[in-house]
Design an enzyme around this catalytic site. Structure first.
Site, mmCIF file in Angstrom:
data_model
loop_
_atom_site.group_PDB
_atom_site.id
_atom_site.type_symbol
_atom_site.label_atom_id
_atom_site.label_comp_id
_atom_site.label_asym_id
_atom_site.label_seq_id
_atom_site.Cartn_x
_atom_site.Cartn_y
_atom_site.Cartn_z
ATOM 1 N N VAL A 3 -55.359 -27.132 -48.322
ATOM 2 C CA VAL A 3 -54.589 -26.658 -49.370
ATOM 3 C C VAL A 3 -53.834 -25.377 -48.998
ATOM 4 O O VAL A 3 -52.611 -25.047 -49.593
ATOM 5 C CB VAL A 3 -55.640 -26.337 -50.492
ATOM 6 C CG1 VAL A 3 -55.083 -25.625 -51.712
ATOM 7 C CG2 VAL A 3 -56.420 -27.520 -51.121
ATOM 8 N N LYS A 54 -63.798 -23.352 -56.749
ATOM 9 C CA LYS A 54 -64.546 -23.615 -58.050
ATOM 10 C C LYS A 54 -65.968 -23.370 -57.885
ATOM 11 O O LYS A 54 -66.621 -22.667 -58.592
ATOM 12 C CB LYS A 54 -64.370 -25.076 -58.326
ATOM 13 C CG LYS A 54 -64.907 -26.136 -57.594
ATOM 14 C CD LYS A 54 -64.247 -26.913 -56.235
ATOM 15 C CE LYS A 54 -62.814 -26.766 -56.284
ATOM 16 N NZ LYS A 54 -61.912 -27.425 -55.418
ATOM 17 N N GLU A 90 -56.057 -21.888 -61.742
ATOM 18 C CA GLU A 90 -55.605 -23.449 -62.197
ATOM 19 C C GLU A 90 -56.027 -24.273 -61.118
ATOM 20 O O GLU A 90 -56.390 -25.451 -61.504
ATOM 21 C CB GLU A 90 -54.271 -23.369 -62.553
ATOM 22 C CG GLU A 90 -53.669 -24.516 -62.817
ATOM 23 C CD GLU A 90 -54.021 -24.933 -64.389
ATOM 24 O OE1 GLU A 90 -53.570 -24.273 -65.357
ATOM 25 O OE2 GLU A 90 -54.948 -25.920 -64.486
ATOM 26 N N GLY A 140 -57.351 -30.202 -59.477
ATOM 27 C CA GLY A 140 -56.269 -30.065 -58.621
ATOM 28 C C GLY A 140 -54.948 -29.756 -58.973
ATOM 29 O O GLY A 140 -54.927 -28.630 -59.755
ATOM 30 N N GLY A 191 -59.284 -39.860 -45.090
ATOM 31 C CA GLY A 191 -59.141 -38.463 -45.218
ATOM 32 C C GLY A 191 -59.271 -38.262 -46.962
ATOM 33 O O GLY A 191 -58.977 -36.995 -47.237
ATOM 34 N N GLU A 196 -64.577 -35.756 -47.075
ATOM 35 C CA GLU A 196 -64.887 -34.603 -46.314
ATOM 36 C C GLU A 196 -66.035 -35.368 -45.092
ATOM 37 O O GLU A 196 -66.873 -36.464 -45.623
ATOM 38 C CB GLU A 196 -65.837 -33.526 -46.785
ATOM 39 C CG GLU A 196 -65.068 -32.773 -47.902
ATOM 40 C CD GLU A 196 -63.933 -31.717 -47.206
ATOM 41 O OE1 GLU A 196 -63.876 -31.548 -46.074
ATOM 42 O OE2 GLU A 196 -63.208 -31.422 -48.343
ATOM 43 N N LYS A 249 -66.792 -27.564 -61.600
ATOM 44 C CA LYS A 249 -65.573 -27.750 -62.565
ATOM 45 C C LYS A 249 -66.123 -27.849 -64.086
ATOM 46 O O LYS A 249 -65.409 -27.141 -64.924
ATOM 47 C CB LYS A 249 -64.779 -28.963 -62.050
ATOM 48 C CG LYS A 249 -64.384 -28.795 -60.687
ATOM 49 C CD LYS A 249 -63.794 -30.016 -60.103
ATOM 50 C CE LYS A 249 -63.296 -30.100 -58.777
ATOM 51 N NZ LYS A 249 -62.987 -31.189 -58.035
ATOM 52 N N GLY A 306 -56.073 -32.826 -52.532
ATOM 53 C CA GLY A 306 -54.700 -32.952 -51.470
ATOM 54 C C GLY A 306 -53.973 -31.793 -51.465
ATOM 55 O O GLY A 306 -54.053 -30.715 -52.526
HETATM 56 N N1 HSE Z 1 -63.315 -32.902 -53.108
HETATM 57 C C1 HSE Z 1 -62.821 -32.757 -54.400
HETATM 58 C C2 HSE Z 1 -62.489 -34.440 -54.804
HETATM 59 C C3 HSE Z 1 -61.476 -31.975 -54.574
HETATM 60 O O1 HSE Z 1 -62.618 -35.171 -54.032
HETATM 61 O O2 HSE Z 1 -62.049 -34.335 -55.842
HETATM 62 C C4 HSE Z 1 -61.783 -30.497 -54.290
HETATM 63 O O3 HSE Z 1 -62.725 -30.255 -55.270
#
Ligand code: HSE
Length: 441
Positions: A14, A105, A129, A134, A187, A190, A205, A302
């Protein structure tokens, strides 16, 4: 107009996306916003990613203290992640009188209340935000766009990794493990996907969005969280036959005695407004007293979608919009009382139950008697003859869906059923989330 310097902390995915926007698109952002913004520093310990995406090396800096002392720097953008170093970096920035923009977050869900108070004490603001969903401007929608509304409920698909995995399992019949492996290869997950698949990322969130929507501070550890990592493909297949789609849903819902927060895999009907959200996309359904149902959809992760939200915060902070919202409005977690958070036992839902029972006389009667004794009404039942292959894996699966029932009663009935002599493996219980009623006609 004076120049506003920006220091970017962390140049990973990011951070790299944000550095790109702040170098390649800075002219058009300044033209559109009427601001004189400048990326002054990219702070990290390793600049290989920054170099690989063409960020000018004259911006690279390893000494954060030097950045904090630079009066040109008005905004520190924290994209380091985690809750240790990032917390210290944010605190130092706020104490140095710098505004903070963050996508973190976990940091805000756990320490938001104290960090907002620290920002207020130092006459600066925090823009976040990018922390929820995202690139979707959901924080602005909740804090500004929907200000006239009493928010009644939020239902979010706010983790792209989980939504991708569940979509692959549903559409291609992949196992959880196969779908996770594919997400990692693309990708989209993680290397260590725990935070995502355990549901914790979604909990962070919904804690942030819920605190703003219901004007109360939220205790993260009081949110009941279930992930997708224990799901059995069989239930997704049976659910599909019954007309349902499995989603990881984060909920914050106003009830008579408080707010019900929860994160769990749930079935939704094929016509539910969130049913078409596929792959890595996110969506948040918000129900307001005046506006009725609104739906926010887009990419929840992303480099460039998240950087789009970071850049939007930079503009809001630099222009003073954030400052007004942060200082004028009264819904911030450091200014409000604790939200009354209800336990799951209080909620009412319909349920999908899969019993794993012995194939013997009276087994089904025993199950239905226990359900009936606990006030649970059955709305459908399905039992299939087993093929030889599946016989090796399961006891006879008997699937029932219920009418609306109190979770406390369902939990009690399941405990009795699991303890009975007809049950060979623990009962699977998945809630069925119906569309929230529209209050506007
Ligand atoms: N890893 C999160 C997702 C994005 O897969 O939505 C970042 O919080």
């Amino acid at each position: 107009m004076s120049k506003i310097g920006i220091a970017l902390l962390g140049c990973g995915t990011v951070g790299g996306g944000t550095a790109k926007i702040l170098t390649q698109d800075i002219e058009s952002i300044c033209k559109r916003s009427g601001l004189d913004l400048e990326l002054s520093y990219v702070v990290d310990v390793n600049f290989s990613h920054a170099e690989s995406i063409g960020i000018p090396s004259n911006l690279f800096e390893t000494d954060y203290q030097k950045v904090l002392k630079d009066p040109l720097v008005k905004i520190v953008v924290e994209l380091v992640g985690g809750t240790t170093i990032a917390k210290s970096f944010v605190e130092q920035a706020l104490k140095s009188g710098k505004h903070v923009v963050t996508a973190n977050k976990a940091l805000l869900a756990i320490y938001g209340k104290e960090l907002f108070a620290l920002a207020r004490a130092n006459d600066v603001t925090i823009g976040f935000e990018a922390s929820c969903a995202g690139g979707i401007p959901i924080i602005k929608a909740l804090t500004e766009g929907l200000i006239a509304n009493r928010i009644d409920a939020l239902f979010g698909i706010v983790n792209g990794t989980c939504n991708f995995i569940l979509s692959e399992m549903t559409q291609k019949g992949q196992s959880y493990e196969e779908a996770l492996k594919e997400a990692q290869e693309l990708g989209l997950a993680e290397a260590d996907p725990t935070l995502d698949v355990s549901g914790m990322d979604s909990a962070h969130k919904i804690a942030i969005m819920g605190a703003l929507s219901f004007a109360g501070s939220v205790e993260l550890d009081q949110i009941p969280v279930e992930g997708i990592d224990n799901l059995d493909l069989l239930d997704l297949k049976v659910g599909t036959e019954l007309g349902y789609i499995m989603k990881l849903i984060a909920v914050a819902q106003r009830m008579e005695n408080g707010i019900s927060f929860r994160v769990r895999p749930a079935f939704i009907g094929k016509n539910h407004p969130l049913a078409w959200i596929k792959g890595p996309f996110n969506a948040v359904s918000v129900y307001g007293s005046s506006v009725g149902h609104t739906l926010y959809y887009g990419r929840g992760a992303g480099a460039s979608p998240t950087a789009s939200a970071v850049a939007s915060d930079i503009v809001s902070v630099a222009s003073g919009v954030s400052d007004i919202v942060f200082n004028q409005y009264n819904f911030w977690p450091d200014l409000t009382d604790k939200a009354v958070q209800l336990p799951n036992s209080e909620i009412k839902s319909r349920y999908y139950l899969r019993f794993n029972i012995a194939d013997k006389v009276g087994a089904v009667a025993q199950i239905t008697t226990i359900l009936g004794n606990n006030g649970i009404s059955i709305s459908s039942a399905l039992q299939k003859e087993l093929t030889e292959t599946s016989k090796q894996e399961y006891a006879v699966p008997l699937v029932m869906t219920t009418h609306l029932a109190k979770e406390e009663d369902v939990t009690k009935a399941i405990a009795l059923i699991n303890a009975s002599d007809v049950t060979l493996a623990n009962t699977i219980c998945i809630s069925i989330v119906d569309e929230h009623p529209e209050t506007i006609s």
